[in-house]
Design a protein around this motif. Structure first.
Motif, PDB file in Angstrom:
ATOM      1  N   LEU A 234     -54.793  54.607 -12.263  1.00 27.88           N
ATOM      2  CA  LEU A 234     -54.095  53.427 -12.758  1.00 27.88           C
ATOM      3  C   LEU A 234     -53.004  53.012 -11.770  1.00 27.88           C
ATOM      4  N   ALA A 235     -52.704  51.728 -11.740  1.00 22.53           N
ATOM      5  CA  ALA A 235     -51.691  51.219 -10.820  1.00 22.53           C
ATOM      6  C   ALA A 235     -50.297  51.694 -11.177  1.00 22.53           C
ATOM      7  N   GLN A 236     -50.072  52.050 -12.444  1.00 21.89           N
ATOM      8  CA  GLN A 236     -48.761  52.528 -12.877  1.00 21.89           C
ATOM      9  C   GLN A 236     -48.939  53.440 -14.076  1.00 21.89           C
ATOM     10  N   GLN A 237     -47.846  54.055 -14.507  1.00 20.92           N
ATOM     11  CA  GLN A 237     -47.896  54.980 -15.631  1.00 20.92           C
ATOM     12  C   GLN A 237     -48.310  54.240 -16.901  1.00 20.92           C
ATOM     13  N   PRO A 238     -49.288  54.793 -17.654  1.00 18.47           N
ATOM     14  CA  PRO A 238     -49.737  54.102 -18.871  1.00 18.47           C
ATOM     15  C   PRO A 238     -48.784  54.316 -20.037  1.00 18.47           C
ATOM     16  N   PRO A 239     -48.969  53.547 -21.119  1.00 17.75           N
ATOM     17  CA  PRO A 239     -48.163  53.756 -22.334  1.00 17.75           C
ATOM     18  C   PRO A 239     -48.448  55.137 -22.927  1.00 17.75           C
ATOM     19  N   PRO A 240     -47.694  55.539 -23.962  1.00 20.20           N
ATOM     20  CA  PRO A 240     -47.919  56.848 -24.584  1.00 20.20           C
ATOM     21  C   PRO A 240     -49.361  57.026 -25.049  1.00 20.20           C
ATOM     22  N   GLN A 241     -49.859  58.250 -24.891  1.00 21.64           N
ATOM     23  CA  GLN A 241     -51.243  58.538 -25.233  1.00 21.64           C
ATOM     24  C   GLN A 241     -51.357  59.108 -26.636  1.00 21.64           C
ATOM     25  N   ALA A 242     -52.536  58.960 -27.197  1.00 22.82           N
ATOM     26  CA  ALA A 242     -52.824  59.573 -28.487  1.00 22.82           C
ATOM     27  C   ALA A 242     -53.030  61.071 -28.293  1.00 22.82           C
ATOM     28  N   GLY A 243     -52.848  61.842 -29.357  1.00 21.08           N
ATOM     29  CA  GLY A 243     -53.068  63.280 -29.290  1.00 21.08           C
ATOM     30  C   GLY A 243     -54.526  63.619 -29.073  1.00 21.08           C
ATOM     31  N   VAL A 244     -54.797  64.850 -28.655  1.00 21.80           N
ATOM     32  CA  VAL A 244     -56.168  65.265 -28.334  1.00 21.80           C
ATOM     33  C   VAL A 244     -57.077  65.124 -29.545  1.00 21.80           C
ATOM     34  N   ARG A 245     -56.660  65.648 -30.686  1.00 20.73           N
ATOM     35  CA  ARG A 245     -57.511  65.571 -31.878  1.00 20.73           C
ATOM     36  C   ARG A 245     -57.809  64.120 -32.261  1.00 20.73           C
ATOM     37  N   GLU A 246     -56.783  63.263 -32.150  1.00 24.54           N
ATOM     38  CA  GLU A 246     -56.973  61.862 -32.506  1.00 24.54           C
ATOM     39  C   GLU A 246     -57.933  61.178 -31.534  1.00 24.54           C
ATOM     40  N   ARG A 247     -57.800  61.496 -30.218  1.00 24.54           N
ATOM     41  CA  ARG A 247     -58.700  60.899 -29.232  1.00 24.54           C
ATOM     42  C   ARG A 247     -60.144  61.301 -29.500  1.00 24.54           C
ATOM     43  N   LEU A 248     -60.357  62.590 -29.796  1.00 28.67           N
ATOM     44  CA  LEU A 248     -61.723  63.064 -30.062  1.00 28.67           C
ATOM     45  C   LEU A 248     -62.302  62.394 -31.309  1.00 28.67           C
ATOM     46  N   ALA A 249     -61.467  62.238 -32.328  1.00 29.02           N
ATOM     47  CA  ALA A 249     -61.943  61.599 -33.558  1.00 29.02           C
ATOM     48  C   ALA A 249     -62.289  60.137 -33.309  1.00 29.02           C
ATOM     49  N   ARG A 250     -61.467  59.445 -32.522  1.00 32.98           N
ATOM     50  CA  ARG A 250     -61.741  58.027 -32.237  1.00 32.98           C
ATOM     51  C   ARG A 250     -63.007  57.849 -31.413  1.00 32.98           C
ATOM     52  N   GLU A 252     -65.698  59.646 -31.419  1.00 35.00           N
ATOM     53  CA  GLU A 252     -66.870  59.914 -32.258  1.00 35.00           C
ATOM     54  C   GLU A 252     -68.055  60.425 -31.435  1.00 35.00           C
ATOM     55  N   GLY A 253     -67.764  61.208 -30.385  1.00 30.77           N
ATOM     56  CA  GLY A 253     -68.831  61.809 -29.595  1.00 30.77           C
ATOM     57  C   GLY A 253     -69.508  60.887 -28.604  1.00 30.77           C
ATOM     58  N   ARG A 254     -69.073  59.644 -28.524  1.00 33.30           N
ATOM     59  CA  ARG A 254     -69.718  58.695 -27.602  1.00 33.30           C
ATOM     60  C   ARG A 254     -69.396  59.016 -26.149  1.00 33.30           C
ATOM     61  N   PHE A 255     -68.177  59.517 -25.892  1.00 30.88           N
ATOM     62  CA  PHE A 255     -67.744  59.868 -24.551  1.00 30.88           C
ATOM     63  C   PHE A 255     -66.521  60.764 -24.668  1.00 30.88           C
ATOM     64  N   ASP A 256     -66.134  61.363 -23.554  1.00 25.43           N
ATOM     65  CA  ASP A 256     -64.938  62.207 -23.514  1.00 25.43           C
ATOM     66  C   ASP A 256     -64.020  61.622 -22.459  1.00 25.43           C
ATOM     67  N   ALA A 257     -62.815  61.229 -22.850  1.00 21.50           N
ATOM     68  CA  ALA A 257     -61.889  60.564 -21.943  1.00 21.50           C
ATOM     69  C   ALA A 257     -60.556  61.305 -21.917  1.00 21.50           C
ATOM     70  N   CYS A 258     -59.921  61.318 -20.739  1.00 17.92           N
ATOM     71  CA  CYS A 258     -58.641  62.007 -20.588  1.00 17.92           C
ATOM     72  C   CYS A 258     -57.773  61.266 -19.581  1.00 17.92           C
ATOM     73  N   LEU A 259     -56.513  61.080 -19.929  1.00 16.66           N
ATOM     74  CA  LEU A 259     -55.513  60.520 -19.023  1.00 16.66           C
ATOM     75  C   LEU A 259     -54.543  61.630 -18.646  1.00 16.66           C
ATOM     76  N   ASP A 260     -54.400  61.896 -17.352  1.00 17.04           N
ATOM     77  CA  ASP A 260     -53.429  62.865 -16.856  1.00 17.04           C
ATOM     78  C   ASP A 260     -52.453  62.110 -15.973  1.00 17.04           C
ATOM     79  N   GLY A 261     -51.363  61.612 -16.581  1.00 15.45           N
ATOM     80  CA  GLY A 261     -50.492  60.711 -15.841  1.00 15.45           C
ATOM     81  C   GLY A 261     -51.230  59.409 -15.567  1.00 15.45           C
ATOM     82  N   ARG A 262     -51.379  59.081 -14.285  1.00 10.89           N
ATOM     83  CA  ARG A 262     -52.105  57.870 -13.893  1.00 10.89           C
ATOM     84  C   ARG A 262     -53.584  58.138 -13.620  1.00 10.89           C
ATOM     85  N   LEU A 263     -54.011  59.384 -13.701  1.00 15.76           N
ATOM     86  CA  LEU A 263     -55.392  59.744 -13.401  1.00 15.76           C
ATOM     87  C   LEU A 263     -56.247  59.649 -14.668  1.00 15.76           C
TER      88      LEU A 263
END
Length: 288
Positions: A234-250, A252-263
């Motif tokens: 990302l060009a800059q730091q993103p807004p606050p992220q959702a928690g791990v459990r919430e991200r996995l629930a959202r 729904e198994g379609r994909f696995d996504a992770c933000l580590d800072g700007r990565l």
């Protein structure tokens, strides 16, 4: 306490720097460390190299939490860690020793006295106390592992000196000592991330109105690709992220996504279409 000490002393950041347990090292690190015998607890990965951390602690009955003199069991463990360090080409290490008692919680921090800490630490004493120092005689020759954690010893260096040498003394840092972490590790990390962004492929995409660069690549190192991976910055730091459990629930198994800072990393099945940027935003980021 150990990770908090690493944050204060070395500017270690759990969102930017990796952390491993010596009980569960990944395959690419196993060759550099002995499999048996004494070993520390955690391996902190920093831009300047790896630092091993040992976490110890005891309940203390006296009202004064911190003993006036280092205890025999502290010295014994430090000697074991010193021998471990020497057998791994003077691997950087430190130890936290937590005291829990009726008057609260306190911690002793033990650091090897070594010039390589000079650029990493800025310790200002509240007390006129230089700390206790002692030396550990070596009982075995130093063994050279395949990998140098600090990248400072050429492969053709002569054999280290005999085992009669003494290690650098250990200096326990009083609990009242104040530490001011250097900004160098984080600034170097920031420059590296910016360099990744500047050199990444154009993606013509945005996440939460932040430009993103990167590319989808097939995960085909071991055969036909069943998954594809998005590696992006990302060009800059993103807004606050959702928690791990919430991200996995959202997701729904379609994909696995992770933000580590700007990565940004996204893994999806090669048989499915890639998620839209709206999908990623809804899964990764907390609602405004």
């Amino acid at each position: 306490m150990l990770t908090a000490a690493s944050e204060a002393l070395f500017a270690w950041d759990n969102t930017a720097h990796a952390l491993h347990s010596f009980d569960a090292l990944p395959g690419h690190l196993l060759a550099g460390y002995q499999k048996g015998g004494v070993r520390p607890d955690l391996l902190f990965h920093l831009p300047s190299g790896r630092v091993a951390g040992e976490a110890r602690g005891r309940h203390r009955r006296p009202k004064t939490l911190l003993p006036k003199q280092p205890l025999a069991e502290q010295k014994s463990r430090l000697q074991e860690l010193a021998l471990w360090s020497a057998s791994h080409r003077d691997h950087a290490y430190f130890m936290s020793w937590v005291w829990i008692g009726c008057s609260g919680v306190a911690v002793d921090i033990f650091l090897p006295q070594d010039e390589r800490w000079d650029d990493a630490l800025d310790v200002r004493w509240k007390r006129q106390n230089a700390g206790h120092q002692w030396r550990f005689p070596m009982r075995e020759r130093r063994r050279r592992p395949p990998e140098d954690p600090f990248g400072q010893m050429p492969a053709d260096d002569p054999e280290p000196p005999p085992a009669t040498d003494a290690l650098q003394p250990m200096v326990p840092v009083p609990v009242a000592a104040r530490t001011q972490p250097t900004a160098d590790p984080l600034s170097r990390t920031g420059r590296l991330v910016q360099e990744l962004y500047d050199t990444a492929p154009e993606l013509d995409a945005e996440l939460a109105d932040i430009p993103v660069r990167g590319a989808w690549v097939p995960a085909d190192a071991l055969g036909p690709a069943q998954h594809e991976v998005l590696l992006a910055v990302l060009a800059q730091q993103p807004p606050p992220q959702a928690g791990v459990r919430e991200r996995l629930a959202r997701a729904e198994g379609r994909f696995d996504a992770c933000l580590d800072g700007r990565l940004l990393t996204v893994v999806r099945s090669a048989a499915q279409p890639p998620p839209t940027w709206q999908d990623l935003e809804e899964v990764l980021l907390s609602p405004a």
